[in-house]
Design an enzyme around this catalytic site. Structure first.
Site, PDB file in Angstrom:
ATOM      1  CE  LYS A  85      -3.587  -2.483   2.583  1.00  0.00           C
ATOM      2  NZ  LYS A  85      -4.343  -2.526   3.867  1.00  0.00           N
ATOM      3  CE1 TYR A 125      -8.905  -3.502   1.319  1.00  0.00           C
ATOM      4  CE2 TYR A 125      -8.359  -1.437   0.253  1.00  0.00           C
ATOM      5  CZ  TYR A 125      -7.978  -2.556   0.968  1.00  0.00           C
ATOM      6  OH  TYR A 125      -6.657  -2.732   1.328  1.00  0.00           O
ATOM      7  CG  PHE A 133     -12.568   1.470   8.209  1.00  0.00           C
ATOM      8  CD1 PHE A 133     -12.130   0.798   7.067  1.00  0.00           C
ATOM      9  CD2 PHE A 133     -13.136   0.727   9.229  1.00  0.00           C
ATOM     10  CE1 PHE A 133     -12.254  -0.576   6.942  1.00  0.00           C
ATOM     11  CE2 PHE A 133     -13.267  -0.659   9.122  1.00  0.00           C
ATOM     12  CZ  PHE A 133     -12.823  -1.309   7.974  1.00  0.00           C
ATOM     13  NE  ARG A 163      -5.506 -12.644   5.155  1.00  0.00           N
ATOM     14  CZ  ARG A 163      -6.187 -11.512   5.305  1.00  0.00           C
ATOM     15  NH1 ARG A 163      -6.104 -10.559   4.380  1.00  0.00           N
ATOM     16  NH2 ARG A 163      -6.942 -11.296   6.361  1.00  0.00           N
ATOM     17  CB  THR A 169      -6.704  -6.809  10.003  1.00  0.00           C
ATOM     18  OG1 THR A 169      -7.098  -7.901   9.171  1.00  0.00           O
ATOM     19  CG2 THR A 169      -7.158  -5.501   9.393  1.00  0.00           C
ATOM     20  NE  ARG A 180      -1.648  -6.010   7.247  1.00  0.00           N
ATOM     21  CZ  ARG A 180      -2.807  -6.539   6.862  1.00  0.00           C
ATOM     22  NH1 ARG A 180      -3.387  -7.493   7.586  1.00  0.00           N
ATOM     23  NH2 ARG A 180      -3.391  -6.135   5.745  1.00  0.00           N
ATOM     24  CG  ASN A 190      -3.019  -2.823   7.306  1.00  0.00           C
ATOM     25  OD1 ASN A 190      -2.970  -2.364   6.161  1.00  0.00           O
ATOM     26  ND2 ASN A 190      -4.018  -3.568   7.736  1.00  0.00           N
ATOM     27  CG  HIS A 193      -4.772  -6.591  -0.086  1.00  0.00           C
ATOM     28  ND1 HIS A 193      -5.954  -6.691   0.611  1.00  0.00           N
ATOM     29  CD2 HIS A 193      -4.869  -7.474  -1.121  1.00  0.00           C
ATOM     30  CE1 HIS A 193      -6.729  -7.594   0.024  1.00  0.00           C
ATOM     31  NE2 HIS A 193      -6.098  -8.070  -1.031  1.00  0.00           N
ATOM     32  CD  GLU A 204      -8.253  -9.479  -3.107  1.00  0.00           C
ATOM     33  OE1 GLU A 204      -7.119 -10.008  -2.991  1.00  0.00           O
ATOM     34  OE2 GLU A 204      -9.014  -9.273  -2.142  1.00  0.00           O
TER      35      GLU A 204
HETATM   36  P1  DAT Z   1      -7.112  -7.334   5.763  1.00  0.00           P
HETATM   37  O1  DAT Z   1      -6.389  -6.229   5.039  1.00  0.00           O
HETATM   38  O2  DAT Z   1      -6.246  -7.943   6.837  1.00  0.00           O
HETATM   39  O3  DAT Z   1      -7.692  -8.369   4.834  1.00  0.00           O
HETATM   40  P2  DAT Z   1      -9.795  -6.272   6.088  1.00  0.00           P
HETATM   41  O4  DAT Z   1     -10.113  -6.891   4.773  1.00  0.00           O
HETATM   42  O5  DAT Z   1     -10.729  -6.539   7.213  1.00  0.00           O
HETATM   43  O6  DAT Z   1      -8.332  -6.674   6.565  1.00  0.00           O
HETATM   44  O7  DAT Z   1      -9.687  -4.705   5.921  1.00  0.00           O
HETATM   45  C1  DAT Z   1      -9.081  -4.148   4.793  1.00  0.00           C
HETATM   46  C2  DAT Z   1      -8.264  -2.954   5.223  1.00  0.00           C
HETATM   47  O8  DAT Z   1      -9.125  -1.971   5.777  1.00  0.00           O
HETATM   48  C3  DAT Z   1      -7.253  -3.220   6.321  1.00  0.00           C
HETATM   49  O9  DAT Z   1      -6.055  -3.785   5.815  1.00  0.00           O
HETATM   50  C4  DAT Z   1      -7.057  -1.882   6.897  1.00  0.00           C
HETATM   51  C5  DAT Z   1      -8.435  -1.261   6.791  1.00  0.00           C
HETATM   52  N1  DAT Z   1      -9.160  -1.428   8.038  1.00  0.00           N
HETATM   53  C6  DAT Z   1      -9.712  -2.565   8.523  1.00  0.00           C
HETATM   54  N2  DAT Z   1     -10.291  -2.363   9.719  1.00  0.00           N
HETATM   55  C7  DAT Z   1     -10.096  -1.046   9.982  1.00  0.00           C
HETATM   56  C8  DAT Z   1     -10.465  -0.189  11.063  1.00  0.00           C
HETATM   57  N3  DAT Z   1     -11.139  -0.647  12.119  1.00  0.00           N
HETATM   58  N4  DAT Z   1     -10.108   1.095  11.010  1.00  0.00           N
HETATM   59  C9  DAT Z   1      -9.431   1.591   9.946  1.00  0.00           C
HETATM   60  N5  DAT Z   1      -9.060   0.852   8.891  1.00  0.00           N
HETATM   61  C10 DAT Z   1      -9.382  -0.447   8.907  1.00  0.00           C
HETATM   62 MG    MG Z   2      -9.275  -8.260   3.504  1.00  0.00          MG
END
Ligand code: DAT
Ligand code: MG
Length: 230
Positions: A85, A125, A133, A163, A169, A180, A190, A193, A204
């Protein structure tokens, strides 16, 4: 490893069965407003202007030419979508992140630096659209303060292992040895992805890459040493 070329891409980034579920208009917009610097082989670049023929079989995996775009699950051809990212790029962590996958013996089969459009980030997303968010997440991915490094890595169990290598996350929950867990502190920054399932990998990879022209078949010279078992 890769010949270095820059391509202005004005073509759909997605052309798969699932991607076809997204509107043509939004894909065209996504492509037109995405500025891509593509690192690919000369062959892939040459093919960049070509059209992409994707099709699916009755079981409906997404195919790029003769091979499913996410490879065959559970085999050495399995593929995952990994993206560094903008914060990972700004912080100079590209090489360190790539090294982890490379040293694990995974194979890089697609890679490009891209300023994703809003449409692309929103599609990527889409499952988080209702989250508070979401808008901030899309803005962070698309504000062009740094590109996203979009990659496809191939190898045994690479989706699950990817992963695990990335970590939880929320970086504060991520084990110290994970990417991470080693490099970040805040969930909204973080740095990386990774696809969370075979179905996500299909979606994706289709979204970010134009299939066969950008996903490269090659055999590492050390493949036998990596893949042999007793
Ligand atoms: P991951 O990236 O581990 O698959 P995710 O799909 O639940 O996690 O979320 C996608 C991204 O969204 C994550 O990498 C960072 C952001 N994100 C997730 N939860 C968040 C939160 N509570 N506040 C801010 N950003 C968040
Ligand atoms: Mg995800």
């Amino acid at each position: 490893m890769f010949a270095r070329s820059f391509v202005r891409a004005a073509r759909p980034a997605a052309a798969s069965m699932k991607a076809r579920a997204f509107s043509t208009a939004s894909r065209a917009t996504a492509s037109a407003s995405s500025r891509m610097a593509t690192f690919a082989t000369a062959g892939a670049v040459a093919a960049g202007a070509a059209t992409y023929a994707f099709y699916s079989n009755a079981q409906s995996p997404i195919f790029a030419d003769a091979k499913p775009i996410a490879g065959v699950k559970g085999t050495f051809s399995e593929r995952t979508f990994i993206a560094i990212k903008p914060d990972g790029v700004q912080r100079g962590l590209i090489a360190k992140i790539i090294a982890r996958f490379e040293e694990r013996g995974y194979k890089l089969v697609g890679m490009k630096a891209i300023f994703p459009s809003k449409e692309l980030a929103e599609q990527h997303y889409a499952d988080l659209k209702s989250k508070p968010f979401f808008n901030g997440l899309v803005d962070y991915m698309t504000n062009q303060k740094a590109p996203v490094i979009a990659m496809v890595w191939e190898g045994k169990d690479v989706i699950r292992q990817g992963r695990a290598m990335i970590g939880a996350t929320n970086p504060l929950d991520a084990a110290p040895g994970t990417i991470r867990g080693q490099y970040c502190q805040v969930v909204g920054r973080n740095i990386i992805h990774g696809s969370d399932s075979y179905e996500s990998a299909e979606k994706e990879i289709s979204l970010w890459f134009s299939g066969a022209s950008e996903l490269l078949e090659w055999t590492p010279a050390n493949a036998e040493w990596l893949h042999s078992d007793n």
